[in-house]
Design a protein around this motif. Sequence first.
Motif, PDB file in Angstrom:
ATOM      1  N   SER A   1      -4.303  -0.628  -2.183  1.00 40.31           N
ATOM      2  CA  SER A   1      -2.991  -1.715  -2.205  1.00 40.31           C
ATOM      3  C   SER A   1      -4.618  -2.673  -3.299  1.00 40.31           C
TER       4      SER A   1
ATOM      5  N   LEU B   1       6.395  -1.079   1.767  1.00 42.86           N
ATOM      6  CA  LEU B   1       5.335  -0.336   2.923  1.00 42.86           C
ATOM      7  C   LEU B   1       5.278  -1.067   4.187  1.00 42.86           C
ATOM      8  N   GLN B   2       4.390  -0.067   5.291  1.00 45.63           N
ATOM      9  CA  GLN B   2       3.495  -1.052   6.033  1.00 45.63           C
ATOM     10  C   GLN B   2       2.646  -0.449   6.652  1.00 45.63           C
ATOM     11  N   THR B   3       1.056  -1.345   7.079  1.00 44.15           N
ATOM     12  CA  THR B   3       0.371  -0.753   7.639  1.00 44.15           C
ATOM     13  C   THR B   3       0.800  -0.174   8.957  1.00 44.15           C
TER      14      THR B   3
ATOM     15  N   TYR C   1       2.795  -5.480   0.071  1.00 45.39           N
ATOM     16  CA  TYR C   1       3.279  -4.228   0.492  1.00 45.39           C
ATOM     17  C   TYR C   1       5.335  -4.552   1.702  1.00 45.39           C
TER      18      TYR C   1
END
Length: 131
Positions: free
Chosen positions: A56, A43-45, A38
């Motif tokens: 993922s 990207l990030q959660t 990520y």
Amino acid sequence: MDFAFPWPVSTGGWLAFASASITVLFGLILLLAPKFSYWLMRLQTMPEYPEALSESRATMAGFYLGLGSSCILLDQPLLYLALGASWGFTVFGRLISIAFDGGNKPFNWISAAVEALLAGLPLAMVFGYVS
């Protein structure tokens, strides 16, 4: 029943094999290091949704590992066609994002170039441009 690993025997076969191998490598990274993946994809959660990492490990890694390893293990032109088409549609999606989502950034252009190469390698073999 004997099973022999189908090593490529031609330049085109090696190019297609390289694309499939890189696809499997991407899948392994997505499966084994989702936070790193990520980070690479920018990207990030959200901390309150740790289950988001399953995207993922499951959806992305599963597709890459499934298709890439099928190409490597079965060495069939139609599988390599599917691999090339899949990477081709990945490039198409990235170009749509560049055009309509404000994604005209160096990261997207570099990614599109790598993805186009990964699409072109198996397609060159399948369509006979490289024997």
